[in-house]
Motif scaffolding. Structure first.
Motif, PDB file in Angstrom:
ATOM      1  N   LEU A 171       0.858  -1.184   0.000  1.00  0.00           N
ATOM      2  CA  LEU A 171       0.000   0.000   0.000  1.00  0.00           C
ATOM      3  C   LEU A 171       0.893   1.233   0.000  1.00  0.00           C
ATOM      4  O   LEU A 171       1.869   1.295   0.756  1.00  0.00           O
ATOM      5  N   SER A 172       0.607   2.189  -0.856  1.00  0.00           N
ATOM      6  CA  SER A 172       1.366   3.433  -0.937  1.00  0.00           C
ATOM      7  C   SER A 172       2.857   3.109  -1.084  1.00  0.00           C
ATOM      8  O   SER A 172       3.247   2.429  -2.025  1.00  0.00           O
ATOM      9  N   GLY A 173       3.726   3.541  -0.158  1.00  0.00           N
ATOM     10  CA  GLY A 173       5.149   3.236  -0.284  1.00  0.00           C
ATOM     11  C   GLY A 173       5.424   1.747  -0.307  1.00  0.00           C
ATOM     12  O   GLY A 173       6.334   1.274  -1.000  1.00  0.00           O
ATOM     13  N   GLY A 174       4.654   0.967   0.444  1.00  0.00           N
ATOM     14  CA  GLY A 174       4.775  -0.486   0.373  1.00  0.00           C
ATOM     15  C   GLY A 174       4.340  -1.019  -0.976  1.00  0.00           C
ATOM     16  O   GLY A 174       4.840  -2.040  -1.454  1.00  0.00           O
ATOM     17  N   GLY A 175       3.389  -0.318  -1.607  1.00  0.00           N
ATOM     18  CA  GLY A 175       2.965  -0.682  -2.952  1.00  0.00           C
ATOM     19  C   GLY A 175       4.057  -0.430  -3.979  1.00  0.00           C
ATOM     20  O   GLY A 175       4.152  -1.139  -4.985  1.00  0.00           O
ATOM     21  N   TRP A 176       4.888   0.609  -3.730  1.00  0.00           N
ATOM     22  CA  TRP A 176       6.030   0.834  -4.626  1.00  0.00           C
ATOM     23  C   TRP A 176       6.969  -0.370  -4.588  1.00  0.00           C
ATOM     24  O   TRP A 176       7.489  -0.793  -5.616  1.00  0.00           O
ATOM     25  N   LEU A 177       7.182  -0.896  -3.374  1.00  0.00           N
ATOM     26  CA  LEU A 177       8.048  -2.066  -3.231  1.00  0.00           C
ATOM     27  C   LEU A 177       7.473  -3.260  -3.984  1.00  0.00           C
ATOM     28  O   LEU A 177       8.161  -3.891  -4.800  1.00  0.00           O
ATOM     29  N   VAL A 178       6.211  -3.578  -3.726  1.00  0.00           N
ATOM     30  CA  VAL A 178       5.588  -4.737  -4.369  1.00  0.00           C
ATOM     31  C   VAL A 178       5.525  -4.541  -5.883  1.00  0.00           C
ATOM     32  O   VAL A 178       5.863  -5.440  -6.661  1.00  0.00           O
ATOM     33  N   GLY A 179       5.115  -3.349  -6.314  1.00  0.00           N
ATOM     34  CA  GLY A 179       5.031  -3.079  -7.743  1.00  0.00           C
ATOM     35  C   GLY A 179       6.382  -3.147  -8.424  1.00  0.00           C
ATOM     36  O   GLY A 179       6.505  -3.664  -9.544  1.00  0.00           O
ATOM     37  N   SER A 180       7.414  -2.636  -7.761  1.00  0.00           N
ATOM     38  CA  SER A 180       8.754  -2.660  -8.335  1.00  0.00           C
ATOM     39  C   SER A 180       9.281  -4.084  -8.442  1.00  0.00           C
ATOM     40  O   SER A 180       9.891  -4.464  -9.449  1.00  0.00           O
ATOM     41  N   LEU A 181       9.047  -4.893  -7.418  1.00  0.00           N
ATOM     42  CA  LEU A 181       9.491  -6.285  -7.462  1.00  0.00           C
ATOM     43  C   LEU A 181       8.898  -7.009  -8.667  1.00  0.00           C
ATOM     44  O   LEU A 181       9.604  -7.682  -9.428  1.00  0.00           O
ATOM     45  N   PHE A 182       7.592  -6.854  -8.865  1.00  0.00           N
ATOM     46  CA  PHE A 182       6.923  -7.601  -9.926  1.00  0.00           C
ATOM     47  C   PHE A 182       7.118  -6.972 -11.302  1.00  0.00           C
ATOM     48  O   PHE A 182       7.035  -7.671 -12.317  1.00  0.00           O
ATOM     49  N   SER A 183       7.380  -5.673 -11.352  1.00  0.00           N
ATOM     50  CA  SER A 183       7.678  -5.042 -12.639  1.00  0.00           C
ATOM     51  C   SER A 183       9.091  -5.364 -13.101  1.00  0.00           C
ATOM     52  O   SER A 183       9.452  -5.081 -14.245  1.00  0.00           O
ATOM     53  N   ASN A 184       9.881  -5.939 -12.214  1.00  0.00           N
ATOM     54  CA  ASN A 184      11.252  -6.329 -12.531  1.00  0.00           C
ATOM     55  C   ASN A 184      11.450  -7.832 -12.349  1.00  0.00           C
ATOM     56  O   ASN A 184      12.449  -8.290 -11.793  1.00  0.00           O
ATOM     57  N   ASN A 185      10.451  -8.599 -12.801  1.00  0.00           N
ATOM     58  CA  ASN A 185      10.554 -10.054 -12.845  1.00  0.00           C
ATOM     59  C   ASN A 185      10.716 -10.688 -11.474  1.00  0.00           C
ATOM     60  O   ASN A 185      11.347 -11.727 -11.332  1.00  0.00           O
ATOM     61  N   PHE A 186      10.151 -10.065 -10.454  1.00  0.00           N
ATOM     62  CA  PHE A 186      10.273 -10.543  -9.081  1.00  0.00           C
ATOM     63  C   PHE A 186      11.732 -10.829  -8.738  1.00  0.00           C
ATOM     64  O   PHE A 186      12.094 -11.853  -8.156  1.00  0.00           O
ATOM     65  N   SER A 187      12.588  -9.883  -9.124  1.00  0.00           N
ATOM     66  CA  SER A 187      14.008  -9.995  -8.793  1.00  0.00           C
ATOM     67  C   SER A 187      14.195  -9.883  -7.291  1.00  0.00           C
ATOM     68  O   SER A 187      13.377  -9.295  -6.582  1.00  0.00           O
ATOM     69  N   SER A 188      15.294 -10.418  -6.794  1.00  0.00           N
ATOM     70  CA  SER A 188      15.592 -10.301  -5.370  1.00  0.00           C
ATOM     71  C   SER A 188      15.954  -8.857  -5.037  1.00  0.00           C
ATOM     72  O   SER A 188      16.326  -8.066  -5.915  1.00  0.00           O
TER      73      SER A 188
END
Length: 655
Positions: A171-188
């Protein structure tokens, strides 16, 4: 590849902390098995039919998309879960065996669960809002839980918890984290920190990406590109809002493709190889609905979720879902009229992340003209948007046309509106995305709730948990249950906001109706000063590499209790939380080791509501100092947002 050497994370110690100061051994983090080049080979697909940021009208599939009532999980989610639940078996087996719970046979337990998936623990992780602070602190937790990263499965580690999880919500800043992970192939997290195109927060979004330099000429080009992409959406016949500009700028930091991947869509996550194989958790982002004419968000606001398959709400107001891929289509009463076309691309990934964090729209407006090189074309475009939507909607993300037009007319507050207004998912004080995870249909057993809220001196005090608990008493909750949560002063006075705390440990405390199920156990993991002063302002726009890495490292120490330094039995307690609800379903006794953990971490109902004054916590791990943390003390922070915060609704300040 290794993390920058400034990311120093406490190594495992055999002994617990004593009264004497202990120097924590330091190490870097590296991947175990997958190289960076392999990790980044395939990303979320840039599948917008326009080839850019703008949505486009397309021919509908043979069976036209429709809305559905929220009386069950979607068939797509069910199909995906049938594979994902099985994929969690082996990492969970390893996690439980490493925990070495005395009196508990992990091998036998997992063998039996593998034969009956309904008995398998169903794990979720929820990352709160709180701007970059939430992204970085949440990243530390996710890194510590990721068995792809070296040493996370050693002594004191909780590696494999991520791979054991079914859902990952932000959610919000946490959503940036989740969105970024999945927009980058769920990279570590390790890979993202080493990737040159993402997570470089030294240059704020106002200055633009590092490769563009900091010259005025390059800044003009950066903002001109942002304005041009948003203009393409407008020219294609779709309304725009400040969220479009915010989401576009944010994408340059979060999506590792040229210009922040303007053609990347959230629904394209469903087409990536690792998601189709169910090798990742199920991503969910959360936003709040704003009814026409409203300006203040309350707990009665409709909660919306975005996932790769659908966008909609479980709440009785809307009680329906639309296919994420076709959000821009002209739905009416749940269907596309005869002769109507479909639309794809409205769910652009940055726009979805921006929708979950519209609080920052005002942040963008307040600061954009403070930097040299912002082109006139952008200023004029923003002014034009404000004139069209009005100043009262500068924190709104507009979904036009409204997919829920003429849907559930008796209860849906936007059924008569041509637009659906969404705002930051934490504006109703539910700053942890728990609502999608407590839905009985998802049958989640335990939620690891990572809280980076700024409730008191930029530290959390349980307000987000309390908001979700209080919401369950209203009709808006639609029968969901949540463990009892004490008041904010009790959190502070009992130290519940300064260490992990469990809520809802004893299922006997719940009185369920026939239509209700026992809610998940909540493992509350609050942001606290382990090795860094991570209570940076929600509105700090930039961070040095050292600050970024120190805050992520602090989040790691929060997740692992300093790799067992503060509690050598913490990995055991994490495992006990994972299996707790399953043991109850099976009618099995709680192992003695788990009883010890629950006595240590479960809130026992004690209340201490005294106002004890300023909350100024000290470092939790010995030999940590402010000058080493890279994050300045709150009293010394220079907040570029200070002139604007005064005018924001007090509830919003909790984000």
């Amino acid at each position: 590849m290794h993390l920058p050497s400034s990311l120093l994370i406490a190594a495992p110690l055999l002994a617990t902390v004593s009264a004497d100061p202990i120097r924590i051994a330091q190490r870097d983090v590296s991947l175990v098995s997958t190289s960076t080049s392999e990790q980044l080979a395939v990303r979320a697909l840039p599948d917008s039919p326009s080839g850019g940021y703008a949505p486009a009208v397309v021919d509908c599939p043979k069976t036209k998309p429709t809305l559905r009532k929220a009386q069950d999980l979607s068939q797509e989610e069910k199909n995906w879960l049938s594979t994902r639940r099985k994929n969690t078996i082996e990492p969970m087996r390893d996690l439980l065996k490493r925990a070495n719970i005395t009196g508990f046979d992990a091998e036998t337990f997992m063998n039996e669960a593998a034969k009956n998936i309904s008995q398998l623990p169903n794990v979720a992780i929820a990352i709160s809002g709180g701007g970059y602070r939430a992204l970085m602190n949440g990243a530390g937790f996710v890194a510590a839980a990721d068995n792809r990263i070296k040493d996370t499965t050693g002594a004191g580690g909780i590696g494999g918890l991520l791979q054991s999880s079914t859902y990952l919500a932000g959610l919000s800043g946490g959503g940036w984290l989740v969105g970024s992970l999945f927009s980058n192939n769920f990279s570590s997290i390790e890979t993202l920190l080493n990737e040159n195109k993402v997570w470089d927060f030294e240059n704020s979004i106002f200055k633009g990406p590092k490769e563009a330099g900091i010259s005025t000429v390059n800044r003009i080009q950066y903002w001109s590109d942002v304005a041009k992409e948003v203009a393409k959406k407008k020219d294609a016949g779709f309304e725009t809002s400040i969220t479009d500009y915010w989401g576009r700028a944010l994408s340059y930091q979060l999506i590792g493709d040229d210009m922040g991947g303007p053609a990347y869509t959230f629904s394209s996550i469903a087409q990536t190889d690792n998601f189709m194989k169910a090798d990742t958790p199920f991503p969910i982002l959360v936003a709040d609905g704003r009814a026409p004419g409203d300006t203040i968000i309350s707990l009665n606001a409709t909660n919306f979720e975005f996932n790769p398959f659908e966008m909609g709400s479980w709440d009785p107001t809307v009680f329906g879902f639309a296919p994420t891929k076709y959000l821009g289509a002209n739905f009416s009463n749940g269907v596309i009229p005869s002769g109507g076309k479909c639309v794809e691309g409205l769910d652009q990934a940055g726009f979805v992340m921006g929708t979950s964090s519209t609080l920052f729209n005002q942040f963008l407006l307040a600061n954009i003209t403070n930097y040299d090189g912002v082109p006139d074309v952008l200023i004029k475009a923003v002014d034009s948007v404000l004139k069209e939507i009005g100043a009262k909607k500068d924190d709104v993300s507009q979904i036009i046309p409204n997919p829920f037009l003429d849907w559930n007319n008796r209860t849906n507050p936007t059924a008569d509106s041509l637009e659906l207004d969404l705002v930051d998912g934490g504006e109703d004080l539910q700053n942890i995305p728990l609502n999608p995870l407590i839905q009985p249909l998802r049958a989640v057993d335990v939620i690891f709730a990572v809280d980076s809220s700024a409730d008191v001196t930029n530290w959390p005090n349980g307000t987000a948990l309390r908001a979700t608990y209080e919401r369950t008493f209203g009709s808006i909750s639609n029968g969901t249950l949540f463990p009892s949560i004490p008041d904010d002063w009790t959190f502070v006075n009992l130290g519940l906001n300064n260490r992990p705390s469990f809520f809802g440990c004893d299922v006997k405390n719940f009185t369920n109706l026939k239509t209700q199920t026992v809610p998940p156990l909540i493992v509350y993991v609050p942001n606290a000063p382990y090795t860094a002063l991570s209570n940076v302002s929600t509105f700090d726009p930039s961070y040095t590499m050292s600050q970024r890495n120190d805050i992520i490292g602090n989040g790691w120490n929060s997740a692992t209790q300093g790799n067992g330094t503060l509690d050598s039995e913490w990995p055991t307690c994490v495992a006990c939380a994972v299996i707790s609800r399953s043991l109850d379903r099976l009618g099995r006794q709680t192992p003695a080791a788990c009883k010890t953990c629950f006595e240590r971490y479960c809130w026992n109902g004690t209340v201490d509501s005294r106002d004890t004054g300023a909350y100024l916590p000290g470092f939790k791990i010995a030999d940590a100092h402010a000058e080493d943390s890279g994050a300045a003390a709150i009293g010394k922070m220079v907040n570029v947002w200070s002139s604007v915060v005064v005018g924001v609704v007090a509830a919003v300040l909790l984000l």
